[in-house]
Design an enzyme around this catalytic site. Sequence first.
Site, PDB file in Angstrom:
ATOM      1  N   GLU A  50       6.287  23.285  14.762  1.00 15.25           N
ATOM      2  CA  GLU A  50       7.031  24.422  14.195  1.00 15.25           C
ATOM      3  C   GLU A  50       6.862  25.655  15.085  1.00 15.25           C
ATOM      4  O   GLU A  50       5.748  25.959  15.528  1.00 15.25           O
ATOM      5  CB  GLU A  50       6.480  24.696  12.795  1.00 15.25           C
ATOM      6  N   THR A  52       7.866  25.945  17.998  1.00 16.00           N
ATOM      7  CA  THR A  52       7.573  25.510  19.373  1.00 16.00           C
ATOM      8  C   THR A  52       8.860  25.413  20.185  1.00 16.00           C
ATOM      9  O   THR A  52       8.806  25.402  21.416  1.00 16.00           O
ATOM     10  CB  THR A  52       6.923  24.116  19.367  1.00 16.00           C
ATOM     11  N   ASP A  53      10.015  25.331  19.521  1.00 13.18           N
ATOM     12  CA  ASP A  53      11.247  25.001  20.263  1.00 13.18           C
ATOM     13  C   ASP A  53      11.713  26.124  21.181  1.00 13.18           C
ATOM     14  O   ASP A  53      12.372  25.860  22.178  1.00 13.18           O
ATOM     15  CB  ASP A  53      12.376  24.516  19.328  1.00 13.18           C
ATOM     16  N   SER A  84      36.014  27.599   1.752  1.00  8.94           N
ATOM     17  CA  SER A  84      34.761  26.950   1.395  1.00  8.94           C
ATOM     18  C   SER A  84      34.731  26.673  -0.097  1.00  8.94           C
ATOM     19  O   SER A  84      35.207  27.497  -0.887  1.00  8.94           O
ATOM     20  CB  SER A  84      33.595  27.870   1.772  1.00  8.94           C
ATOM     21  N   ALA A 140      17.353  26.913   1.934  1.00 11.87           N
ATOM     22  CA  ALA A 140      16.126  26.178   1.636  1.00 11.87           C
ATOM     23  C   ALA A 140      15.346  25.832   2.901  1.00 11.87           C
ATOM     24  O   ALA A 140      14.381  25.079   2.855  1.00 11.87           O
ATOM     25  CB  ALA A 140      16.464  24.899   0.873  1.00 11.87           C
ATOM     26  N   LEU A 142      16.484  24.052   5.292  1.00 14.65           N
ATOM     27  CA  LEU A 142      16.804  22.674   5.661  1.00 14.65           C
ATOM     28  C   LEU A 142      18.026  22.635   6.588  1.00 14.65           C
ATOM     29  O   LEU A 142      18.703  21.631   6.708  1.00 14.65           O
ATOM     30  CB  LEU A 142      17.037  21.837   4.390  1.00 14.65           C
ATOM     31  N   SER A 143      18.280  23.755   7.240  1.00 13.50           N
ATOM     32  CA  SER A 143      19.311  23.847   8.281  1.00 13.50           C
ATOM     33  C   SER A 143      20.733  23.655   7.790  1.00 13.50           C
ATOM     34  O   SER A 143      21.526  22.937   8.413  1.00 13.50           O
ATOM     35  CB  SER A 143      19.038  22.852   9.411  1.00 13.50           C
ATOM     36  N   SER A 144      21.060  24.337   6.704  1.00 17.87           N
ATOM     37  CA  SER A 144      22.457  24.296   6.279  1.00 17.87           C
ATOM     38  C   SER A 144      23.349  24.933   7.347  1.00 17.87           C
ATOM     39  O   SER A 144      24.498  24.523   7.532  1.00 17.87           O
ATOM     40  CB  SER A 144      22.635  24.985   4.930  1.00 17.87           C
ATOM     41  N   ASP A 199      17.285  22.540  15.325  1.00 19.35           N
ATOM     42  CA  ASP A 199      18.122  22.108  14.203  1.00 19.35           C
ATOM     43  C   ASP A 199      19.437  21.486  14.688  1.00 19.35           C
ATOM     44  O   ASP A 199      19.866  20.437  14.196  1.00 19.35           O
ATOM     45  CB  ASP A 199      18.429  23.296  13.292  1.00 19.35           C
TER      46      ASP A 199
HETATM   47  C1  GLA Z   1      14.147  27.551  12.379  1.00 15.42           C
HETATM   48  C2  GLA Z   1      14.890  27.621  13.692  1.00 15.42           C
HETATM   49  C3  GLA Z   1      14.406  26.542  14.642  1.00 15.42           C
HETATM   50  C4  GLA Z   1      12.897  26.530  14.766  1.00 15.42           C
HETATM   51  C5  GLA Z   1      12.236  26.592  13.396  1.00 15.42           C
HETATM   52  C6  GLA Z   1      10.740  26.755  13.480  1.00 15.42           C
HETATM   53  O1  GLA Z   1      14.448  26.376  11.714  1.00 15.42           O
HETATM   54  O2  GLA Z   1      16.269  27.450  13.472  1.00 15.42           O
HETATM   55  O3  GLA Z   1      15.027  26.710  15.891  1.00 15.42           O
HETATM   56  O4  GLA Z   1      12.454  27.588  15.583  1.00 15.42           O
HETATM   57  O5  GLA Z   1      12.752  27.655  12.616  1.00 15.42           O
HETATM   58  O6  GLA Z   1      10.171  25.625  14.050  1.00 15.42           O
END
Ligand code: GLA
Length: 419
Positions: A50, A52-53, A84, A140, A142-144, A199
């Site tokens: 987390e 780290t990207d 939407s 949340a 979870l990358s919506s 994500d």
């Molecule tokens: C969010 C960002 C990601 C990543 C995470 C933490 O999800 O969109 O790019 O940096 O936080 O790991």
Amino acid sequence: MNAPTNAPVWVGAWEPADGAARVRQLFADRFGAEPDGTWSAPGRVNLIGEHTDYNGGLCLPFDLPHRTYVAVRRTDGDAVRLVSAQESTGVREVALSEVAPGTVSGWPAYVVGVAWALREAGHQVGGFDIAVDSCVPYGAGLSSSAALECSAAVALDALFGLGLAGTSEQPDDAGRAVLAEACIRAENEIAGASTGGMDQSVSLRGRAGHALLLDTRDGSVRHVPFDLTAHDLALLVIDTKAEHALVDGQYAARRAACDEAAARLGVSTLREIDPDRLGDALATLAHGTGAVGEGSHDAEVLVKRVRHVVTEIARVEEFVALLDADRVEEVGGAMDASHASLRDDYEVSCRELDVAVDAARAAGALGARMTGGGFGGSAIALVRAGDVDAVAAAVARAFEDEGLHAPAFLVAVASDPAA
Ligand code: GLA
């Protein structure tokens, strides 16, 4: 007797055919026409790695069965019209030629930003009508937003003949990396969130039944088999319902601290710091060697941030080594250590996430940690398959005891990428 108020709430995923039918209907209702097709892309959880990207590091996300669906029709000209299911009325309209950083607000930025980024990269993308619906829990962690970008990306790839995504049977990973790059630019430059790219990469480049080991130093990926059912285990996701927003300053502040630490240490990214030499690097930062200009971070803060990033990258390697050795039961320690590091050194946890993690551990989870950017959002817990309901009930009870909003739960299974 009163019914228990703490019965866990579960968030199901739609069957892909149902998601496609819903969004096709939405398109027909609002645009009075048939779309050219439907596409979809998943949200994600991150197992470990987390923050780290954006440091050239490693992370290990996988795709959720929860997806965002789009129905799209190619049109002449350069207008993008968007509807939407989450907005009961109105059609948003954006002229593609006018898209630039700062010109589009709200959710349409995640869609038109992708078209803009593809055009910036030299691809011929024009106007389109798009209807959007989603079962990825919003806000949340979870990358919506990545699910929205990536569903638009595969739709535009198909409609404008870019030939990047490949087929569902034979995805083109190199082409998908190009699409992911466009989605990342859309998020960073048009939506204005300085996120790191994990994500979008997993939503486009993941694989069912596998976690994605992403090396952000060179963009390379490895699909690591991840089948918990074979081990009688499950990954419980706990949506804390605590507000989570990446567009606020905290995420950008963490990124800036990492950049400053790397500059002070004379490395291009924190990935270049050898875990065996971490002590030396931290001592250099603590002694404030190097320029301490105005607005720069406190030495103590930089020490904590760097310690998190370097140890977290090592934990990804430890986690993956255990998966490769078919010893998934043993990854709990790395998960717990990751959470402690995110809470104490990176300071991106919050009360709800800590309550979720502690309650899950107390109820028998093998390991638990926050997942995603933090400051709210979701936690994950690795649990024995037979304990899923009991752990969820214990977490729901802990939230109630602490006077927090009821959380929601889902069981995450590594699912298909954008298609
Ligand atoms: C969010 C960002 C990601 C990543 C995470 C933490 O999800 O969109 O790019 O940096 O936080 O790991």
